[in-house]
Design a protein around this motif. Structure first.
Motif, PDB file in Angstrom:
ATOM      1  N   LYS A   1       0.822  -1.207   0.000  1.00  0.00           N
ATOM      2  CA  LYS A   1       0.000   0.000   0.000  1.00  0.00           C
ATOM      3  C   LYS A   1       0.862   1.267   0.000  1.00  0.00           C
ATOM      4  N   LEU A   2       2.035   1.196   0.605  1.00  0.00           N
ATOM      5  CA  LEU A   2       2.933   2.354   0.651  1.00  0.00           C
ATOM      6  C   LEU A   2       3.558   2.650  -0.703  1.00  0.00           C
ATOM      7  N   GLN A   3       3.942   1.626  -1.401  1.00  0.00           N
ATOM      8  CA  GLN A   3       4.713   1.793  -2.641  1.00  0.00           C
ATOM      9  C   GLN A   3       4.064   2.744  -3.640  1.00  0.00           C
ATOM     10  N   PRO A   4       2.772   2.597  -3.943  1.00  0.00           N
ATOM     11  CA  PRO A   4       2.196   3.506  -4.941  1.00  0.00           C
ATOM     12  C   PRO A   4       2.073   4.960  -4.455  1.00  0.00           C
ATOM     13  N   LEU A   5       2.202   5.191  -3.158  1.00  0.00           N
ATOM     14  CA  LEU A   5       2.109   6.552  -2.629  1.00  0.00           C
ATOM     15  C   LEU A   5       3.399   7.334  -2.800  1.00  0.00           C
ATOM     16  N   LEU A   6       4.465   6.643  -3.131  1.00  0.00           N
ATOM     17  CA  LEU A   6       5.764   7.281  -3.277  1.00  0.00           C
ATOM     18  C   LEU A   6       5.948   7.821  -4.695  1.00  0.00           C
ATOM     19  N   PRO A   7       6.565   9.012  -4.804  1.00  0.00           N
ATOM     20  CA  PRO A   7       6.832   9.521  -6.153  1.00  0.00           C
ATOM     21  C   PRO A   7       7.851   8.605  -6.837  1.00  0.00           C
ATOM     22  N   ASP A   8       7.794   8.562  -8.105  1.00  0.00           N
ATOM     23  CA  ASP A   8       8.707   7.716  -8.893  1.00  0.00           C
ATOM     24  C   ASP A   8       8.570   6.247  -8.534  1.00  0.00           C
ATOM     25  N   SER A   9       7.410   5.880  -8.021  1.00  0.00           N
ATOM     26  CA  SER A   9       7.179   4.486  -7.650  1.00  0.00           C
ATOM     27  C   SER A   9       6.925   3.661  -8.902  1.00  0.00           C
ATOM     28  N   ARG A  10       7.494   2.519  -8.913  1.00  0.00           N
ATOM     29  CA  ARG A  10       7.264   1.576 -10.009  1.00  0.00           C
ATOM     30  C   ARG A  10       6.465   0.419  -9.442  1.00  0.00           C
TER      31      ARG A  10
ATOM     32  N   LYS B   1      12.696   2.848   3.431  1.00  0.00           N
ATOM     33  CA  LYS B   1      13.696   3.916   3.343  1.00  0.00           C
ATOM     34  C   LYS B   1      13.176   5.059   2.478  1.00  0.00           C
ATOM     35  N   GLU B   2      12.606   4.718   1.322  1.00  0.00           N
ATOM     36  CA  GLU B   2      12.069   5.744   0.426  1.00  0.00           C
ATOM     37  C   GLU B   2      10.925   6.510   1.100  1.00  0.00           C
ATOM     38  N   THR B   3      10.097   5.789   1.851  1.00  0.00           N
ATOM     39  CA  THR B   3       8.993   6.429   2.565  1.00  0.00           C
ATOM     40  C   THR B   3       9.521   7.416   3.595  1.00  0.00           C
ATOM     41  N   CYS B   4      10.523   7.019   4.351  1.00  0.00           N
ATOM     42  CA  CYS B   4      11.131   7.916   5.349  1.00  0.00           C
ATOM     43  C   CYS B   4      11.714   9.149   4.675  1.00  0.00           C
ATOM     44  N   ASN B   5      12.442   8.955   3.602  1.00  0.00           N
ATOM     45  CA  ASN B   5      13.034  10.090   2.881  1.00  0.00           C
ATOM     46  C   ASN B   5      11.967  11.016   2.325  1.00  0.00           C
ATOM     47  N   TYR B   6      10.903  10.437   1.788  1.00  0.00           N
ATOM     48  CA  TYR B   6       9.821  11.234   1.223  1.00  0.00           C
ATOM     49  C   TYR B   6       9.116  12.041   2.315  1.00  0.00           C
ATOM     50  N   LEU B   7       8.875  11.423   3.452  1.00  0.00           N
ATOM     51  CA  LEU B   7       8.236  12.144   4.558  1.00  0.00           C
ATOM     52  C   LEU B   7       9.120  13.281   5.060  1.00  0.00           C
ATOM     53  N   LYS B   8      10.427  13.049   5.145  1.00  0.00           N
ATOM     54  CA  LYS B   8      11.350  14.118   5.542  1.00  0.00           C
ATOM     55  C   LYS B   8      11.291  15.276   4.547  1.00  0.00           C
ATOM     56  N   LYS B   9      11.243  14.932   3.256  1.00  0.00           N
ATOM     57  CA  LYS B   9      11.169  15.954   2.214  1.00  0.00           C
ATOM     58  C   LYS B   9       9.869  16.756   2.340  1.00  0.00           C
ATOM     59  N   LEU B  10       8.757  16.062   2.582  1.00  0.00           N
ATOM     60  CA  LEU B  10       7.468  16.745   2.737  1.00  0.00           C
ATOM     61  C   LEU B  10       7.478  17.672   3.949  1.00  0.00           C
ATOM     62  N   HIS B  11       8.072  17.208   5.059  1.00  0.00           N
ATOM     63  CA  HIS B  11       8.166  18.053   6.254  1.00  0.00           C
ATOM     64  C   HIS B  11       8.963  19.321   5.961  1.00  0.00           C
ATOM     65  N   LYS B  12      10.050  19.170   5.225  1.00  0.00           N
ATOM     66  CA  LYS B  12      10.874  20.336   4.875  1.00  0.00           C
ATOM     67  C   LYS B  12      10.084  21.295   3.991  1.00  0.00           C
ATOM     68  N   GLU B  13       9.344  20.756   3.034  1.00  0.00           N
ATOM     69  CA  GLU B  13       8.528  21.608   2.164  1.00  0.00           C
ATOM     70  C   GLU B  13       7.477  22.363   2.976  1.00  0.00           C
ATOM     71  N   VAL B  14       6.845  21.685   3.914  1.00  0.00           N
ATOM     72  CA  VAL B  14       5.835  22.335   4.758  1.00  0.00           C
ATOM     73  C   VAL B  14       6.486  23.439   5.586  1.00  0.00           C
TER      74      VAL B  14
END
Length: 84
Positions: A23-32, A44-57
């Motif tokens: 369920k997580l995989q399709p929520l990630l950008p550039d997900s295959r 790992k990708e989910t953690c990195n993506y969440l960190k990126k979203l927090h920084k954007e916010v």
């Protein structure tokens, strides 16, 4: 209910973990989604993506605060900021 039976009933099963990973995989950008990726890589990708979203916010909040503090309520600038 004994503590050991509560422990067993609250443990997540491997199947449940796999289901959550799928369920997580399709929520990630550039997900295959059609490509099999390891669970650890998806986490790992989910953690990195969440960190990126927090920084954007944080960045957007800072920019919005600056706009509001400037006293000039430029509605178009605020709308553009919120659309990002």
């Amino acid at each position: 209910m004994s503590s050991s039976s509560r422990e067993r009933s609250s443990r997540i099963t491997e199947d449940e973990i796999n289901d959550l990973i799928l369920k997580l995989q399709p929520l990630l950008p550039d997900s295959r989604s059609n490509t099999r990726v390891s669970a650890s890589m998806i986490l790992k990708e989910t953690c990195n993506y969440l960190k990126k979203l927090h920084k954007e916010v944080d960045d957007l909040s800072e920019r919005l605060s600056q706009l509001l503090a400037s006293g000039s309520f430029d509605a178009d600038a605020i709308r553009a900021l919120l659309r990002r």
